[in-house]
Design an enzyme around this catalytic site. Structure first.
Site, mmCIF file in Angstrom:
data_model
loop_
_atom_site.group_PDB
_atom_site.id
_atom_site.type_symbol
_atom_site.label_atom_id
_atom_site.label_comp_id
_atom_site.label_asym_id
_atom_site.label_seq_id
_atom_site.Cartn_x
_atom_site.Cartn_y
_atom_site.Cartn_z
ATOM 1 N N HIS A 524 0.856 -1.189 0.000
ATOM 2 C CA HIS A 524 0.000 0.000 0.000
ATOM 3 C C HIS A 524 0.893 1.241 0.000
ATOM 4 C CE1 HIS A 524 -3.792 2.172 1.092
ATOM 5 N NE2 HIS A 524 -2.933 3.019 1.647
ATOM 6 N N ASP A 572 -1.836 -10.403 0.736
ATOM 7 C CA ASP A 572 -1.070 -9.415 -0.031
ATOM 8 C C ASP A 572 -2.029 -8.620 -0.917
ATOM 9 O OD1 ASP A 572 0.947 -7.966 -1.137
ATOM 10 O OD2 ASP A 572 1.832 -9.608 -2.279
ATOM 11 N N GLU A 581 0.766 -1.755 4.497
ATOM 12 C CA GLU A 581 1.370 -0.421 4.440
ATOM 13 C C GLU A 581 2.592 -0.327 5.364
ATOM 14 O OE1 GLU A 581 0.136 4.315 4.718
ATOM 15 O OE2 GLU A 581 -1.093 2.816 5.745
#
Length: 630
Positions: A524, A572, A581
């Site tokens: 992310h 994932d 993230e």
């Protein structure tokens, strides 16, 4: 009788001629007698020898020949005699051994340019190289030409302008968005400084020391812009640049999915006139960095001045408040829940940086840790992170007690910090069941909440560092209640957790991007998601790159993602930001933990650099008296 003759007899003169004749006759007779006697003795000896039997003759006449034969069978080495056969075998063996072993080594080493092959770096070193690169990918502002991330460029060049004098250009983006949160950014710089102070020799051994200092300076240069460091008493501090709300559809750093180089929406600057926690954290970062840059006196002085300028701002009771209170864009992401832990943290760092005892007196004032609940032994307060500085602050002051032992008036409180640190370390151990663990072995120091790896990395660093403190003072361990625990147990704990992050887990997946063969490919992160093809995507055009199932076009090397859930499961998926993230503070903890565990540079810490600014604890020895003169 003549009175002078004591022996009697005549004193008449003697006829000298008659005496001489008698003496000559006596000498002649003696000579004849001696010849006869000698001849007679010689004949007698020959007769007796002839009468001896053969055995007796051999016994009397053969010693010399027999000794020569024996002497041929032995070698006299001075202090000892050895068999000639044994001696020859020994000499022969030595010669053969020399020809087979020593001679080839001598020949090989005589070749020019020969060097012994260094041992390959361990996994911690390999991962450390990558973890540091993450900060290069997060830089905001005008990037240096030597920036190592090819898909990044200049960005945020108008941040803070025109409202902030000089602007707020630079610093680091926090994670996958383009917001700059000053609270976790300052904490990250403090942790990087701490690792540099303790393990500078390790960073030098792997040729990352200058790189780390560049990473640190990029952050501290920016933090100096977040308040008026030329004022004697600042009246506000900037808390963040950009941001947004999660459910908003207004163009901002949360809603828009754009590379930071393509941002065109307004980026608000938030400030606070009451921000005890943030002010103390920024001061800690500047003070810690000043210790790192002691070889650059001008810059170190600037950092110390900035830290001390903030002291009255965050110490003021009239301004005592949490920076995020009443700030929705801060509360949604980095909501601070306390401030006295930052006050303890800042007091310790400012004392080490300046040597001013005002700061250590404050940090050891019983009312400060009491208000911070430092000795409550609550599990959530034993977890070091961007929102809880208690474990770090108490370990930092335990260092003071272990190495300098200042005694009165600080000993009582430093001893309590030391004991509390020991209890925290005991809590990390599996046998005491303070924290749960996944079936794969990951400790749940964040109590089952998302993003576990960030908290695990920081706890691993503190455990590893405390073990190094003990080893450096020759103390083999510490007590958990009545049980003595060896310091290597803490090292084993830290290694087990970092090994899990690097791939020793049920999924056999590394949670550090670029390390190993299997790692997250859909991180992310806006910059890593969108291709760097010189095409600008608008706020909404980038959303298709967020939602695609394809891997990111760029690997954000070294980024540690949020991590798996409490069942050791990891999905994932880019939109699952709690798992995929990375963050600045997470990677700062990872860097610190990795450098503490790597064998590169040796297993030790730098005991002295931390205390360079601390004055002698006892009065100096007075100069000798002047020479006496009459």
């Amino acid at each position: 009788m003549h009175p002078g003759n004591l022996w009697g007899g005549s004193l008449d003169a003697v006829d000298s001629d008659r005496v001489a004749a008698e003496e000559e006759e006596r000498r002649r007779n003696m000579t004849e007698w001696d010849r006869g006697a000698l001849h007679s003795q010689r004949l007698t000896a020959e007769s007796e020898r002839n009468q001896l039997d053969e055995t007796q003759q051999s016994w009397l006449l053969a010693p010399e020949d027999s000794w020569r034969k024996k002497r041929k069978k032995y070698v006299n080495l001075g202090c000892v005699s050895v068999s000639r056969t044994v001696f020859m075998w020994t000499v022969g063996s030595i010669v053969v051994l020399f020809l087979v072993v020593a001679l080839p080594i001598i020949i090989v080493k005589s070749f020019p340019g020969h060097e012994s092959t260094p041992s390959p770096p361990d996994n911690y070193t390999l991962a450390l190289h990558k973890a540091i690169q993450f900060f290069d990918a997060q830089k905001s502002g005008k990037l240096p030409k030597k920036n190592k991330v090819s898909w990044r460029g200049d960005s945020g060049l108008k941040d803070g302008l025109p409202d902030v004098a000089g602007g707020l250009v630079g610093g680091y983006y926090d994670g996958g968005s383009n917001a700059k949160f000053h609270f976790p950014m300052a904490f990250s710089m403090t942790m990087l400084s701490w690792s540099l102070i303790e393990y500078s020799h390790k960073f030098k051994a792997i040729n990352e020391y200058d790189h780390m200092r560049d990473v640190l300076k990029w952050g501290t240069d920016y933090l100096l812009l977040t308040f008026n460091n030329s004022a004697s008493r600042p009246d506000h501090i900037y808390t963040q640049v950009g941001g947004g709300l999660r459910d908003s559809e207004s163009p901002d750093d949360i809603y828009c999915w754009q590379r930071p180089e393509d941002m065109s929406y307004d980026r608000p600057v938030l400030s606070a006139t009451s921000a005890t926690d943030l002010g103390a954290e920024v001061a800690s970062a500047l003070a810690a960095a000043s210790i790192v840059f002691t070889d650059n006196p001008t810059y170190a002085k600037k950092l110390k001045k900035g830290a001390e300028t903030l002291w009255p701002f965050f110490r003021s009771k009239s301004r005592r408040n949490r920076y995020s209170k009443g700030q929705p864009m801060a509360e949604a992401f980095y909501n601070s829940t306390s401030m006295f832990d930052e006050l303890m943290w800042a007091g310790a760092w400012l004392y080490y940086a300046t040597g001013n005892k005002t700061y250590i007196e404050f940090a050891t004032n019983p009312s400060v840790p009491q208000t911070a609940k430092a000795f409550a032994n609550r599990p959530e307060l034993m977890v070091p992170n961007w929102n809880n500085k208690l474990p770090g602050a108490m370990l930092l002051m335990t260092r003071y007690r272990l190495f300098l032992n200042p005694g009165f008036p600080y000993e009582n409180m430093l001893n309590r910090y030391h004991n509390a640190t020991g209890v925290t370390m005991c809590a990390y151990l599996k046998q005491y069941n303070v924290f749960n663990r996944t079936s794969g072995g990951l400790i749940q120091v964040n109590l089952g909440k998302p993003r576990p790896l960030e908290y695990v990395a920081h706890a691993s660093f503190l455990a590893s560092l405390f073990a190094d403190y003990l080893n450096s003072t020759g103390v083999p361990g510490w007590y958990c209640g009545p049980t003595f625990v060896s310091s290597h147990v803490l090292k084993d704990f830290a290694k087990s957790q970092i090994d899990y992050i690097l791939g020793n887990n049920p999924l056999k997946m590394s949670y550090v991007v670029g390390f190993g063969n299997k790692f997250p490919r859909r991180v992310h992160h806006r910059g890593a998601t969108i291709p760097n093809d010189k095409k600008r995507r608008s706020c909404r055009e980038g959303l298709k790159y967020r939602d695609t199932k394809n891997p990111n076009p760029h690997n954000i090397t070294g980024a540690m993602v949020g991590g798996p859930n409490k069942l050791d499961q990891f999905h994932d998926i880019r939109r699952n930001y709690n798992a995929s993230e990375p963050t600045l503070s997470g990677n700062a903890g990872l860097v610190a933990a990795l450098v503490s565990l790597t064998s590169s540079g040796g297993d030790r810490i730098d005991k002295n650099t931390m205390f360079n600014g601390v004055p002698p604890l006892y009065p100096p020895t007075p100069p000798p008296p002047k020479a006496w003169r009459p």
